[in-house]
Design an enzyme around this catalytic site. Structure first.
Site: not given
Ligand SMILES: [Zn+2]
Length: 677
Positions: A467-468, A474
């Site tokens: 997730h991180e 991004h």
């Molecule tokens: Zn998040």
């Protein structure tokens, strides 16, 4: 010369952590604020007519030194803090918010911004420039810059009252939480609780000079009791106490605060020219309007409800068979769900952990990033670290060009806050024709290796790492001109797409084979275990979905319409819950009076975004499933239209460019097993 005010003479201009002394911060902040002010003055005092370049662009590139310093300081305050740093944070925070307010309330600056904004259809701007102009203009107009003096005064009054009410709201809940305790002196009353929870309850009693055990409304105490305690009467007592927070008609009651907050927000929105508070908030979200949010929630409700009703009936039957319970009440839900889950899947962390050695998982996520986005991660030891546990990487593309610097800080220690997060030391931007690459960091709190055992992650920790890292990508792949639009600077109902989509690879055979191997035997994780993980991850998904929708609808009922005629909080709430209700109502309880997310925190008109983000990531991942989880074309589209674009364009436009159509909830419902595959 203060090192924090000078150009970093380091590899890749990375932060010179080892050379920074705590006493450098405060003078550096004062100097950087002074510099930033001078940059703003240079804009407002210019004799030239306002243009996009000399006003909007100049504003976006102003305060670079202050931003760099704030990033370093506040990131360290989260990841490697101490009393001194915390004290400096206390001193510097008001200075920074004062500086921020001085910009928003700067009328000369607004005049110039507005002058450019008013010419926007005559200017030959790129999409990114138009987005930036819009964003800068709104940062003033949404704070009342266009209002008459009289209305401005009213707006400031409302803001002041609102912040007081929100504070009061939170303090009441805190006081309610802190005053309640359930004192148990008979060990039988704790039957069913895991040893750890029992011990904690005993220690709590001891710390208050009491014998026996104490259960409180704090989550670490409350949740295990509601999940495991066999004594139904006590679960009922505790659940009713929790649900009655700030709803007892005494001096800690929040009903009046709820009504006032809703009404003042409505008035504030009207003053600024918006129909409701939700219209105001959603203008800067991917969803755009309350109508879209309500349609979204209701569509999801329609599709999830049959599954939820069925799950509820099954659970009720299970409770009846097991304990002769006739009617399932709110205090039975977690307890019987847990029992049923144990019966269906006997899955525990210890079984999975040997397959997830930290080093293997890191290699896995890097390999996945390489196969999807052509990124190469090389560990380097030439740049400064703020702690010896931090790993540092140089990230390059296939041609060897620098893409990003990446810091990874995985283990807990005193001075690091809980949880996991992605953060930026330096954003990407293009200035004077040079594409200045970002410095990105992931911070987590995973189990540390010991002398005899490496760091073995729970499955939950594995998905957290992915997730991180998704947020990290991004940031790393950002490719925009302006720093304020770069990387994760996007609308907040869009920001979880890159992070949540990456979690999907943790469940795919093709991806797991790359890294989920037993740390001793080298055996790849058996698919049966993966199937179990998947099934247990979506256990009772129908009821969970219905619950999330009910909160989203309650939020919209307070903020998406005119609240001035509402007088009875509980009656209003019952109406909002009418379509999502599974358990019988408890008359002593009220949700709104302790709904901190929307009445105290920043989630008003935003609760839907939890589900919204899930719909996005499931729909986007479905594209990969259709074409192959390592399909290069889909990955390239995701990079070009989503990851690299930051907030340069409307997120729906970006998404449609990637997917070819608007997101639909079907993929999520399929993944959750709520509709047939
Ligand atoms: Zn998040």
């Amino acid at each position: 010369m203060n090192i924090l005010n000078s150009k970093f003479d380091t590899p890749y201009h990375t932060a010179p952590f080892s050379k920074i002394k705590n006493e450098d911060y405060m003078p550096a902040f004062l100097k950087a604020i002074e510099k930033a002010r001078a940059e703003i003055d240079a804009i407002t005092l210019s004799n030239e007519a306002p243009t996009f370049e000399n006003t909007i662009e100049a504003l976006d590139f102003s305060g670079e030194e202050l931003d760099r310093l704030s990033s370093i300081f506040f990131n360290l305050n989260s990841a490697e803090t101490n009393d001194e740093i915390q004290k400096i944070a206390q001193e510097v925070s008001p200075l920074l918010s004062e500086f921020g307010n001085d910009i928003t309330l700067n009328e000369d600056l607004f005049k110039r911004v507005k002058s450019v904004y008013d010419q926007k259809s005559d200017l030959d701007l790129t999409t990114e420039q138009r987005t930036l102009l819009d964003k800068k203009y709104k940062s003033f107009s949404r704070n009342g810059a266009n209002l008459s003096e009289e209305k401005k005064t009213r707006l400031r009054e409302i803001d002041k009252t609102l912040s007081k009410l929100k504070l009061q709201f939170g303090e009441n809940i805190l006081a309610e939480t802190n005053t309640y305790e359930m004192h148990l002196t008979n060990e039988n009353d704790l039957a069913g609780l895991p040893e750890g929870a029992k011990e904690a309850a005993q220690q709590l009693a001891e710390s208050k000079d009491k014998t026996g055990w104490l259960i409180t409304l704090d989550y670490p105490s409350y949740i295990p009791f509601m999940t495991y305690a066999d004594n139904r009467e006590l679960r009922k007592e505790l659940a009713i106490a929790a649900g009655a927070k700030a709803f007892k008609g005494d001096e800690l009651d929040n009903q009046d605060n709820v009504l006032q907050i809703a009404k003042l927000r409505y008035e504030r929105a009207n003053l600024l020219g918006y129909k409701t508070h939700a219209h105001f908030v959603l203008e800067e979200r991917m969803a755009k309007t309350p109508e879209t949010v309500e349609r979204f929630l209701n569509e999801l409700l329609e599709k999830a409800k049959p599954a939820a009703v069925k799950e509820f009936a099954n659970l009720e039957q299970f409770a009846k068979d097991l304990d002769g319970i006739d009617r399932l009440e709110k205090w039975d839900g977690s307890y019987y769900s847990e029992k049923l889950k144990q019966k269906l899947f006997s899955l525990d962390d210890e079984q999975l952990k040997p397959y997830f050695k930290l080093e293997n998982v890191i290699d896995g996520v890097f390999t996945i990033a390489e196969r999807l986005f052509d990124l190469k991660f090389e560990e380097i030891d030439t740049i400064d670290k703020y702690h010896e546990d931090v790993l540092t990487y140089k990230v390059t593309d296939t041609k060897g060009n620098l893409v990003s610097i990446f810091y990874a800080d995985f283990f807990p220690r005193p001075g690091k806050r809980n949880g996991a997060w992605m953060t930026v030391y330096k954003p990407q931007y293009i200035k004077n024709g040079v594409n200045d690459r970002p410095h990105i960091s992931n911070v987590c709190n995973f189990t540390k290796p010991t002398k005899s055992k490496p760091s073995l992650l729970t499955f939950n920790e594995v998905t957290t790492l992915f997730h991180e890292f998704g947020h990290g990508l991004h940031g790393m792949l950002a490719n925009t001109t302006y720093p304020s639009l770069s990387g994760t600077s996007v609308f907040w109902d869009f920001v979880e797409l890159p992070s949540q989509i990456l979690e999907n690879w943790c469940y795919e055979k093709e991806a797991l084979e790359l890294f989920a191997t037993h740390y001793e035997t080298g055996e790849v994780i058996p698919m049966e275990l993966i199937k179990k993980i998947k099934a247990s991850a979506t256990f009772h998904e129908g009821m969970q979905t219905l619950r999330q929708i009910s909160f989203g609808l309650l939020d919209m009922s307070w903020h998406g319409q005119d609240p001035t005629s509402i007088t009875n909080v509980k009656a209003h709430e019952l109406e909002a819950f009418a379509n999502t209700k599974l358990y019988p109502d408890v008359k002593e309880n009220c949700m709104s009076t302790s709904f901190s997310h929307i009445f105290q925190g920043g989630y008003s008109s935003g609760y839907y975004s939890y589900k919204w983000a899930e719909v996005l990531d499931a729909d986007a991942f479905e594209y990969f499933l259709e074409e192959g989880v390592f399909n290069k074309d889909v990955a390239e589209k995701f990079k070009d239209y989503v990851l690299s674009q930051g907030g340069t364009d409307d997120p729906m436009t970006l998404y449609k460019r990637f997917r070819g159509q608007e997101p639909r909830p079907d993929a999520l419902l399929k993944r959750a097993g709520l509709i047939a595959k």
